[in-house]
Design a protein around this motif. Structure first.
Motif, PDB file in Angstrom:
ATOM      1  N   VAL A  41       0.798  -1.114  -0.046  1.00  0.00           N
ATOM      2  CA  VAL A  41      -0.031   0.060   0.086  1.00  0.00           C
ATOM      3  C   VAL A  41       0.809   1.271   0.091  1.00  0.00           C
ATOM      4  O   VAL A  41       0.412   2.332  -0.651  1.00  0.00           O
ATOM      5  CB  VAL A  41      -0.848  -0.026   1.296  1.00  0.00           C
ATOM      6  N   ASN A  74      -3.229   3.227  -2.261  1.00  0.00           N
ATOM      7  CA  ASN A  74      -4.419   2.275  -2.153  1.00  0.00           C
ATOM      8  C   ASN A  74      -5.228   2.035  -3.320  1.00  0.00           C
ATOM      9  O   ASN A  74      -5.545   1.000  -3.716  1.00  0.00           O
ATOM     10  CB  ASN A  74      -5.425   3.144  -0.949  1.00  0.00           C
ATOM     11  N   ASP A  87      -6.007  -1.449  -5.186  1.00  0.00           N
ATOM     12  CA  ASP A  87      -7.532  -1.697  -5.279  1.00  0.00           C
ATOM     13  C   ASP A  87      -7.596  -2.042  -6.781  1.00  0.00           C
ATOM     14  O   ASP A  87      -8.491  -2.946  -7.035  1.00  0.00           O
ATOM     15  CB  ASP A  87      -8.481  -0.554  -4.876  1.00  0.00           C
TER      16      ASP A  87
END
Length: 267
Positions: free
Chosen positions: A202, A207, A211
């Motif tokens: 991360v 993020n 994702d």
């Protein structure tokens, strides 16, 4: 919010986890404590290891956990760390060799000192910790060493030659130690994590990028640190008393689609 110790699968066991401040290491520490183990987390950064220890104490009421600051790629430091655990907890039943560093460079491009650093941490730290802990693990009569390798040890890919070579060496080390230590009651196994959503990834990617990335595995998602830690829990417990010299691929079914390693992003 604290949860009281809820299980007994590791009751009366003492576990050492190197790389204990990382995502997988700290998850294993929390889960081990929640199953009754006394746990020592080892890492190089005092602030990060203190935060990991305090995090476990906040989440598991009554957790018996300590932090040890050490660079276990140095043999003397590994012995000092093990001695500190023995002084505090009186024995060692489980050793999780989880510490690791990585570089993203092709074999032709990686500087020589990068190879030295990666092999020292990713392979020689496993040796230094095992050598320091083995007398106590043998005395336990039910010792378990869990070495954390990588899917990169098994499947080829570009750009991580030093890291993948070090992790492949861990597989050979595991098999050799399993044969050497079986007569002493010490089991030695390896897990190979696939794509795992840890703070490292991360922080490196962000993020949003994490994702968006769909790992090339059957389950088509990232694993969580807990999903890597629970197989360690089983290997650490007496439930796995007939398991040694084994390699477990904890990777969501990697690689999917005929062995390709390409990743894709969500549309």
């Amino acid at each position: 919010m604290e949860t009281p110790v809820s299980g007994t699968r590791l009751e009366n066991k003492v576990a050492i986890i190197t790389g204990g401040a990382g995502g997988i290491g700290s998850a294993a520490g929390r889960i081990f404590c929640n199953e009754g183990a006394k746990v020592a987390l080892i890492d190089r950064d005092p602030d990060v290891i203190d935060a990991a220890v305090e995090g476990i104490r906040r989440q598991v009421a009554g957790a018996q956990v300590m932090g040890v600051v050490a660079d276990v790629g140095e043999e003397g430091a590994a012995q000092v760390a093990v001695d500190a655990v023995l002084k505090k907890f009186g024995g060692i039943d489980v050793l999780v060799n989880n510490v690791g560093i990585r570089r993203y460079e092709a074999v032709a491009d990686a500087p020589w000192d990068a190879w030295d650093d990666i092999l020292r941490v990713n392979l020689l730290s496993f040796v230094s910790m095992a050598r320091a802990a083995l007398p106590a693990l043998r005395r336990s009569g039910r010792g378990s060493i869990i070495n954390v390798s990588s899917t990169g040890a098994v499947y080829g890919r570009k750009g991580m030659g030093a890291y993948d070579a070090s992790k492949a060496a861990v597989l050979a080390l595991t098999r050799t130690m399993a044969f050497e230590e079986g007569e002493h009651g010490v089991r030695v196994n390896t897990i190979c994590p696939g794509y795992t959503r840890t703070p490292f990834h991360v922080n490196r990617m962000g993020n949003e990028a994490v994702d968006a990335l769909v790992p090339p595995c059957v389950l088509q998602r990232w694993g969580t640190p807990d999903e890597l830690a629970y197989p360690m829990l089983w290997l650490a417990s007496d439930e796995a008393s007939y398991v040694t010299s084994a390699t477990f691929m904890i990777d969501g079914g990697f690689p999917a689609e005929g062995g390709g390693t390409a990743v894709r992003t969500k549309l």
